[in-house]
Design a protein around this motif. Structure first.
Motif, PDB file in Angstrom:
ATOM      1  N   LEU A 177     -51.039  51.198  -9.553  1.00 36.38           N
ATOM      2  CA  LEU A 177     -50.487  52.286 -10.363  1.00 36.38           C
ATOM      3  C   LEU A 177     -49.028  52.009 -10.684  1.00 36.38           C
ATOM      4  O   LEU A 177     -48.577  52.193 -11.831  1.00 36.38           O
ATOM      5  N   TRP A 178     -48.299  51.569  -9.668  1.00 39.82           N
ATOM      6  CA  TRP A 178     -46.880  51.236  -9.881  1.00 39.82           C
ATOM      7  C   TRP A 178     -46.739  49.969 -10.723  1.00 39.82           C
ATOM      8  O   TRP A 178     -45.925  49.921 -11.653  1.00 39.82           O
ATOM      9  N   ALA A 179     -47.539  48.938 -10.413  1.00 42.78           N
ATOM     10  CA  ALA A 179     -47.377  47.641 -11.077  1.00 42.78           C
ATOM     11  C   ALA A 179     -47.650  47.754 -12.577  1.00 42.78           C
ATOM     12  O   ALA A 179     -46.886  47.249 -13.407  1.00 42.78           O
ATOM     13  N   LEU A 180     -48.741  48.425 -12.951  1.00 41.17           N
ATOM     14  CA  LEU A 180     -49.072  48.526 -14.378  1.00 41.17           C
ATOM     15  C   LEU A 180     -48.124  49.455 -15.112  1.00 41.17           C
ATOM     16  O   LEU A 180     -47.830  49.246 -16.288  1.00 41.17           O
ATOM     17  N   SER A 181     -47.643  50.483 -14.410  1.00 43.34           N
ATOM     18  CA  SER A 181     -46.656  51.359 -15.037  1.00 43.34           C
ATOM     19  C   SER A 181     -45.364  50.596 -15.331  1.00 43.34           C
ATOM     20  O   SER A 181     -44.774  50.729 -16.408  1.00 43.34           O
ATOM     21  N   LEU A 182     -44.956  49.762 -14.371  1.00 46.68           N
ATOM     22  CA  LEU A 182     -43.761  48.928 -14.580  1.00 46.68           C
ATOM     23  C   LEU A 182     -43.983  47.958 -15.732  1.00 46.68           C
ATOM     24  O   LEU A 182     -43.118  47.805 -16.613  1.00 46.68           O
ATOM     25  N   ALA A 183     -45.147  47.299 -15.773  1.00 43.86           N
ATOM     26  CA  ALA A 183     -45.429  46.328 -16.832  1.00 43.86           C
ATOM     27  C   ALA A 183     -45.438  47.001 -18.199  1.00 43.86           C
ATOM     28  O   ALA A 183     -44.889  46.465 -19.170  1.00 43.86           O
ATOM     29  N   HIS A 184     -46.032  48.180 -18.278  1.00 44.03           N
ATOM     30  CA  HIS A 184     -46.096  48.881 -19.564  1.00 44.03           C
ATOM     31  C   HIS A 184     -44.701  49.270 -20.035  1.00 44.03           C
ATOM     32  O   HIS A 184     -44.360  49.087 -21.223  1.00 44.03           O
ATOM     33  N   ALA A 185     -43.894  49.787 -19.125  1.00 44.61           N
ATOM     34  CA  ALA A 185     -42.537  50.194 -19.507  1.00 44.61           C
ATOM     35  C   ALA A 185     -41.703  48.996 -19.944  1.00 44.61           C
ATOM     36  O   ALA A 185     -40.951  49.077 -20.930  1.00 44.61           O
ATOM     37  N   GLN A 186     -41.837  47.871 -19.242  1.00 46.30           N
ATOM     38  CA  GLN A 186     -41.043  46.696 -19.587  1.00 46.30           C
ATOM     39  C   GLN A 186     -41.488  46.092 -20.917  1.00 46.30           C
ATOM     40  O   GLN A 186     -40.659  45.667 -21.725  1.00 46.30           O
ATOM     41  N   LEU A 187     -42.805  46.070 -21.173  1.00 45.47           N
ATOM     42  CA  LEU A 187     -43.280  45.558 -22.460  1.00 45.47           C
ATOM     43  C   LEU A 187     -42.787  46.434 -23.614  1.00 45.47           C
ATOM     44  O   LEU A 187     -42.395  45.927 -24.675  1.00 45.47           O
ATOM     45  N   ALA A 188     -42.812  47.745 -23.415  1.00 48.05           N
ATOM     46  CA  ALA A 188     -42.316  48.649 -24.453  1.00 48.05           C
ATOM     47  C   ALA A 188     -40.830  48.428 -24.700  1.00 48.05           C
ATOM     48  O   ALA A 188     -40.367  48.437 -25.850  1.00 48.05           O
ATOM     49  N   GLU A 189     -40.081  48.196 -23.628  1.00 41.15           N
ATOM     50  CA  GLU A 189     -38.639  47.956 -23.776  1.00 41.15           C
ATOM     51  C   GLU A 189     -38.370  46.628 -24.479  1.00 41.15           C
ATOM     52  O   GLU A 189     -37.470  46.537 -25.335  1.00 41.15           O
ATOM     53  N   VAL A 190     -39.152  45.608 -24.151  1.00 39.22           N
ATOM     54  CA  VAL A 190     -38.985  44.315 -24.823  1.00 39.22           C
ATOM     55  C   VAL A 190     -39.286  44.445 -26.309  1.00 39.22           C
ATOM     56  O   VAL A 190     -38.557  43.920 -27.166  1.00 39.22           O
ATOM     57  N   ALA A 191     -40.364  45.156 -26.658  1.00 36.89           N
ATOM     58  CA  ALA A 191     -40.710  45.342 -28.066  1.00 36.89           C
ATOM     59  C   ALA A 191     -39.603  46.083 -28.808  1.00 36.89           C
ATOM     60  O   ALA A 191     -39.280  45.759 -29.961  1.00 36.89           O
ATOM     61  N   TRP A 192     -39.005  47.069 -28.158  1.00 35.97           N
ATOM     62  CA  TRP A 192     -37.920  47.819 -28.807  1.00 35.97           C
ATOM     63  C   TRP A 192     -36.686  46.936 -28.990  1.00 35.97           C
ATOM     64  O   TRP A 192     -36.111  46.869 -30.082  1.00 35.97           O
ATOM     65  N   ALA A 252     -47.155  47.290 -35.337  1.00 35.14           N
ATOM     66  CA  ALA A 252     -48.372  46.507 -35.090  1.00 35.14           C
ATOM     67  C   ALA A 252     -48.462  46.095 -33.625  1.00 35.14           C
ATOM     68  O   ALA A 252     -49.534  46.182 -33.003  1.00 35.14           O
ATOM     69  N   ILE A 253     -47.344  45.645 -33.058  1.00 28.19           N
ATOM     70  CA  ILE A 253     -47.337  45.249 -31.644  1.00 28.19           C
ATOM     71  C   ILE A 253     -47.579  46.459 -30.749  1.00 28.19           C
ATOM     72  O   ILE A 253     -48.318  46.389 -29.759  1.00 28.19           O
ATOM     73  N   SER A 254     -46.965  47.603 -31.093  1.00 21.24           N
ATOM     74  CA  SER A 254     -47.142  48.808 -30.282  1.00 21.24           C
ATOM     75  C   SER A 254     -48.597  49.234 -30.235  1.00 21.24           C
ATOM     76  O   SER A 254     -49.130  49.579 -29.175  1.00 21.24           O
ATOM     77  N   VAL A 255     -49.270  49.191 -31.392  1.00 28.47           N
ATOM     78  CA  VAL A 255     -50.657  49.655 -31.436  1.00 28.47           C
ATOM     79  C   VAL A 255     -51.594  48.622 -30.815  1.00 28.47           C
ATOM     80  O   VAL A 255     -52.454  48.954 -29.981  1.00 28.47           O
ATOM     81  N   SER A 256     -51.433  47.353 -31.201  1.00 30.65           N
ATOM     82  CA  SER A 256     -52.396  46.335 -30.770  1.00 30.65           C
ATOM     83  C   SER A 256     -52.223  45.949 -29.308  1.00 30.65           C
ATOM     84  O   SER A 256     -53.215  45.794 -28.582  1.00 30.65           O
ATOM     85  N   ILE A 257     -50.979  45.781 -28.855  1.00 34.93           N
ATOM     86  CA  ILE A 257     -50.739  45.316 -27.484  1.00 34.93           C
ATOM     87  C   ILE A 257     -50.501  46.479 -26.526  1.00 34.93           C
ATOM     88  O   ILE A 257     -51.187  46.622 -25.512  1.00 34.93           O
ATOM     89  N   LEU A 258     -49.551  47.348 -26.858  1.00 36.46           N
ATOM     90  CA  LEU A 258     -49.155  48.386 -25.907  1.00 36.46           C
ATOM     91  C   LEU A 258     -50.159  49.519 -25.812  1.00 36.46           C
ATOM     92  O   LEU A 258     -50.280  50.152 -24.763  1.00 36.46           O
ATOM     93  N   VAL A 259     -50.865  49.814 -26.895  1.00 31.75           N
ATOM     94  CA  VAL A 259     -51.854  50.897 -26.836  1.00 31.75           C
ATOM     95  C   VAL A 259     -53.254  50.343 -26.548  1.00 31.75           C
ATOM     96  O   VAL A 259     -53.916  50.778 -25.606  1.00 31.75           O
ATOM     97  N   LEU A 260     -53.699  49.363 -27.343  1.00 31.48           N
ATOM     98  CA  LEU A 260     -55.068  48.867 -27.180  1.00 31.48           C
ATOM     99  C   LEU A 260     -55.215  47.982 -25.936  1.00 31.48           C
ATOM    100  O   LEU A 260     -56.016  48.280 -25.043  1.00 31.48           O
ATOM    101  N   MET A 261     -54.450  46.903 -25.856  1.00 28.90           N
ATOM    102  CA  MET A 261     -54.630  45.966 -24.745  1.00 28.90           C
ATOM    103  C   MET A 261     -54.168  46.558 -23.423  1.00 28.90           C
ATOM    104  O   MET A 261     -54.870  46.481 -22.415  1.00 28.90           O
ATOM    105  N   GLU A 262     -52.967  47.180 -23.417  1.00 27.79           N
ATOM    106  CA  GLU A 262     -52.495  47.821 -22.189  1.00 27.79           C
ATOM    107  C   GLU A 262     -53.385  48.996 -21.818  1.00 27.79           C
ATOM    108  O   GLU A 262     -53.632  49.261 -20.643  1.00 27.79           O
ATOM    109  N   GLY A 263     -53.881  49.719 -22.842  1.00 27.58           N
ATOM    110  CA  GLY A 263     -54.793  50.828 -22.570  1.00 27.58           C
ATOM    111  C   GLY A 263     -56.088  50.349 -21.941  1.00 27.58           C
ATOM    112  O   GLY A 263     -56.601  50.952 -20.997  1.00 27.58           O
ATOM    113  N   LEU A 264     -56.632  49.237 -22.463  1.00 25.79           N
ATOM    114  CA  LEU A 264     -57.855  48.674 -21.884  1.00 25.79           C
ATOM    115  C   LEU A 264     -57.615  48.208 -20.450  1.00 25.79           C
ATOM    116  O   LEU A 264     -58.440  48.430 -19.567  1.00 25.79           O
TER     117      LEU A 264
END
Length: 839
Positions: free
Chosen positions: A741-756, A784-796
């Motif tokens: 729970l912690w690891a994936l939350s950290l990964a998601h937040a960091q990927l979103a920050e990198v994209a921004w 495109a990156i937000s939807v394809s990677i952060l929402v779809l792939m990270e969501g999966l």
């Protein structure tokens, strides 16, 4: 809602139907969809059953309907959907009318198709002959040209041009061949005839329709000149081998013109006849398209009824059909009413008889669901169908699944995108269902639309808790920190820290979620968030596992497994509480007891120093020392060794009691089983633990029996040893597993920050007119990156990890999943599966 928490009570019934009323009664039960029939003829071949001829007739009708459907689809004629409710199953006497209708339509359509194919073939031949007459005229004109004399000399020799004082004429054949075969055809002619033939060919500009396949093909006209009958025979054989079509072509120009005029006249007549034939065919197909959906439903219902009747047994008088079926106990009255309706429809005077039966067979598992709960129930069934009447995890999964997903996916922006997609699918539910989109991925998304909606909403909530929206924060209530940095410090220093012990913090927590100022603390933001999310993950995980163990108590009580409560549930809950729940309590004690450093408070009081962050112990080190019966040797002199008085002694007591629970789990149940078997040997069939009952009055099967009359004690020991080792080691590994729970939350937040930072931030910093264009392009890439990677792939990814937490960490504590699914005879299910098979 009772069946949502525990599967429906099922009962085995015996059904007696008069032969004349059997068809109508089974039809009513198919519409109801609440009866699962058993096969009473398992040893009888499918071809030897009573109603095999009726099933074959239905198969033949289905074949004819599929042929009609194929022809309708080929012509692109729309098939009318069934308005309103599906038609009822027709009476057996109506089968003859349906068969006659389908036979007539098939014969008429086949005759029309054969006539049309013959006309098209004739039309093709005339069209090819027309092109031959046109093209060969050009060829003959060229051969008559004096400039072509050298070619004739080469072909015949100088002395061959004059024989007996007369000029010799060349023989020729003309025909049509597929364009792609021309090069090979030309080479074969050259090699076989040794260069003694003269080939001319010209392409037909317009494609021609193949009468057999209706495909458009490209062909070429050719004419071959040769000398002598031997070459003529050889040339014809080569043409036959390449499937070239040869046509008669007169030598005289006048004859060719006359033939061409006759061909054109015949083509016009054929066009008229072909048009009339196609119109007639179209009318037949349009009439069939209006009813073909209804016909399919009727035939499939008839076939399903006769398939079901083949499961029945005939009594000795051959006048009564006997069936055995599983039915939900609550629906017995509804089934009785359906049987009465079927009897009235058939005109029979003998009422059907439905009797309950006693059995030791395990009943099927049946959970009533609706369109909202079915998706969550399917998640549970994907792991394994619940054992009959055991606790159903689905109602709890409705809340815990999207919540644990949201802990890993927490972002207000990404959660809003997911929730919007889920809401759109729910809002447009009926139109989207009517479209019947043929895509496996879309079917998965649409089937889980309510799961996606809840995951999105919960992710928005956790995004507000994390104060994270596309890696940025919302300043809703104002920060609880004072800004002691000037503008130059903020602009020139990339790494700024926030120290909660400093006077920059006002000591008033942010009202909801994380303070937005932590976005600026690039140096220690990750350290702070990691510590927070890591502890939250462990707390959630321990409570989730405790809840799973508590649900096992509900199973033990329901099945009257009294001994299992003492030798399984109590040791399991004590082991988990005394070790891991205690670790959670230490986290809360640490949060409550320890505060800012004494320097910040301006005090040198030893008691104040002991409760400052300076003396706060590490929970991990404390827990390890607890298991090793040690104290921390690195404790500072001015700090206490413990967090509260008597901690060391209490921790030793907890560990000893927890370790004592292991042999109870290991040997408790085998001991009582041995004791039970000895008592049975002395006193008969008295049992200690008692027989597990299904909780139903009146004859459902005994489920999950607690008696062990014939069990080998060695197998019991092995089985219990495996479960004990799995539980003890699993408690440790499962607690650590919740750190995902912690690891994936950290990964998601960091990927979103990198994209921004890598995309949108640079676009927003651009200026002038060119900057606007640059921002437009950059925003498209970021979106495109937000939807394809952060929402779809990270969501999966988060979805799969959540699924694992439920299947392994949660359900393994109480869920056996050793049942089999209730599969009632239902027209709705049969028609749906048939429709999906067609797609």
């Amino acid at each position: 809602m009772g069946s949502l928490f525990r599967s429906e009570e099922m009962t085995l019934c015996q059904l007696f139907l008069q032969s004349e009323a059997a068809y109508a009664c089974v039809s009513e039960l198919g519409e109801l969809g609440l009866v699962q029939f058993r096969d009473l003829n398992p040893d009888v071949n499918a071809f030897q059953r009573k109603f095999v001829n009726e099933v074959r007739r239905c198969d033949e009708m289905e074949r004819k309907l599929r042929y009609l459907e194929k022809e309708i689809r080929r012509d692109g004629i729309p098939m009318l959907e069934i308005p309103g409710e599906c038609p009822e199953a027709p009476q057996p006497r109506e089968m003859i009318d349906l068969e006659a209708t389908f036979e007539k339509l098939e014969n008429e359509l086949r005759e029309v198709n054969q006539n049309a194919e013959a006309l098209k073939r004739n039309f093709l031949e005339l069209t090819e002959l027309k092109h031959i007459l046109r093209k060969t005229q050009v060829f003959f004109d060229e051969m008559a040209d004096p400039s072509r004399e050298e070619e004739q000399v080469t072909l015949l020799g100088e002395e061959g041009l004059m024989a007996g004082g007369q000029a010799l004429k060349l023989g020729f054949v003309a025909g049509v061949i597929l364009r792609e075969r021309i090069p090979a055809f030309e080479r074969m002619l050259w090699r076989a005839c040794r260069g003694n033939v003269f080939l001319r060919q010209a392409e037909i500009d317009t494609p021609l329709e193949d009468p057999s396949s209706s495909d458009q093909v490209f062909k070429s006209v050719f004419i071959i000149f040769f000398q002598g009958d031997q070459l003529k025979t050889r040339v014809k054989k080569i043409c036959e081998g390449f499937r070239a079509t040869l046509y008669p072509c007169p030598e005289a120009p006048a004859d060719r013109r006359e033939m061409a005029m006759g061909v054109m006249t015949r083509i016009e007549d054929l066009n008229t006849v072909l048009g009339q034939t196609q119109d007639h065919r179209h009318r037949v197909l349009v009439a069939a398209a209006k009813n073909i959906k209804n016909w399919f439903v009727k035939v499939r219902k008839i076939k399903a009824i006769y398939h079901t009747l083949n499961l029945f047994n005939l009594d000795v008088t051959q006048k009564c059909l006997i069936a055995e079926c599983w039915v939900p106990a609550l629906d017995l009255e509804t089934i009785q009413l359906a049987l009465r309706r079927g009897t009235e429809r058939s005109g029979s005077s003998v009422p059907p008889i439905l009797n309950r039966m006693e059995t030791i067979e395990d009943p099927p598992t049946y959970n009533r669901t609706n369109k909202f709960t079915s998706a969550f129930q399917n998640l549970i069934y994907a792991y394994g169908v619940a054992t009959y009447r055991e606790v159903n995890p689905a109602p709890y999964t409705i809340i815990t699944f999207p919540f644990l997903f949201a802990v890993m996916f927490g972002d207000l922006g990404h959660g809003a995108l997911m929730a919007a997609f889920g809401f759109w699918m729910c809002y447009k539910e009926k139109p989207l269902q009517a479209k019947k989109i043929d895509s496996e991925i879309w079917t998965i998304f649409f089937g889980g639309r309510y799961i996606i909606l809840l995951m999105g909403l919960f992710s928005m909530y956790t995004g507000l808790i994390y104060n994270d929206i596309f890696s940025k924060s919302l300043n809703i209530f104002g920060s609880s920190w004072r800004n002691n940095y000037n503008e130059s410090d903020l602009l020139t220093n990339k790494l700024l820290q926030l120290n909660p012990d400093s006077k920059d913090y006002l000591q008033i927590p942010y009202p909801f979620g994380i303070d937005p100022v932590w976005q600026l603390a690039e140096a220690n933001k990750i350290i702070f968030m990691n510590a927070y999310k890591m502890k939250i993950s462990i707390i959630i995980g321990v409570f989730h596992m405790l809840f799973g163990v508590c649900l096992s108590l509900w199973n033990h009580i329901y099945f009257k497994r009294r001994i299992s409560i003492y030798v399984e549930f109590i040791p399991q809950i004590m082991f988990l509480v005394l070790l891991f729940f205690y670790m959670v309590m230490l986290m809360f004690i640490k949060w409550v007891k320890y505060g800012p450093d004494a320097d910040f408070l301006g005090s040198s009081d030893p008691e104040v120093i002991k409760t400052s962050a300076y003396c706060a112990p590490s929970i991990l080190i404390t827990f390890i020392n607890m298991m090793l019966f040690k104290t921390d040797p690195n404790t500072r002199p001015e700090c206490d060794d413990t967090m509260y008085p008597g901690q060391i002694g209490l921790q030793k007591f907890f560990v000893i009691v927890a370790l004592m629970c292991v042999p109870v789990m290991l040997f408790g149940k085998p001991y009582f089983i041995m004791k039970e078997q000895k008592q049975r040997a002395r006193q008969g069939h008295q049992t200690i633990e008692g027989t597990a009952e299904n909780g139903a009055a009146g004859g459902a099967a005994a489920v999950a029996p607690a008696h062990h009359h014939d069990e080998d004690i060695t197998e019991v020991f092995i089985h219990q040893a495996i479960h004990t080792i799995e539980y003890v080691l699993g408690s440790i590994s499962h607690t650590a597993s919740y750190l995902r729970l912690w690891a994936l939350s950290l990964a998601h937040a960091q990927l979103a920050e990198v994209a921004w930072n890598m995309l949108l931030r640079k676009g927003l910093m651009s200026r002038d007119f060119e900057g606007g264009i640059f921002l437009y392009v950059v925003f498209a890439g970021w979106a495109a990156i937000s939807v394809s990677i952060l929402v779809l792939m990270e969501g999966l990814s988060a979805f799969l990890h959540t699924l694992r937490l439920h299947w392994v960490e949660f359900q393994s504590k109480f869920y056996a999943g050793e049942g089999y699914l209730f599969q009632p005879f239902s027209f709705e299910v049969i028609l749906d599966s048939a429709g999906q098979g067609e797609e």
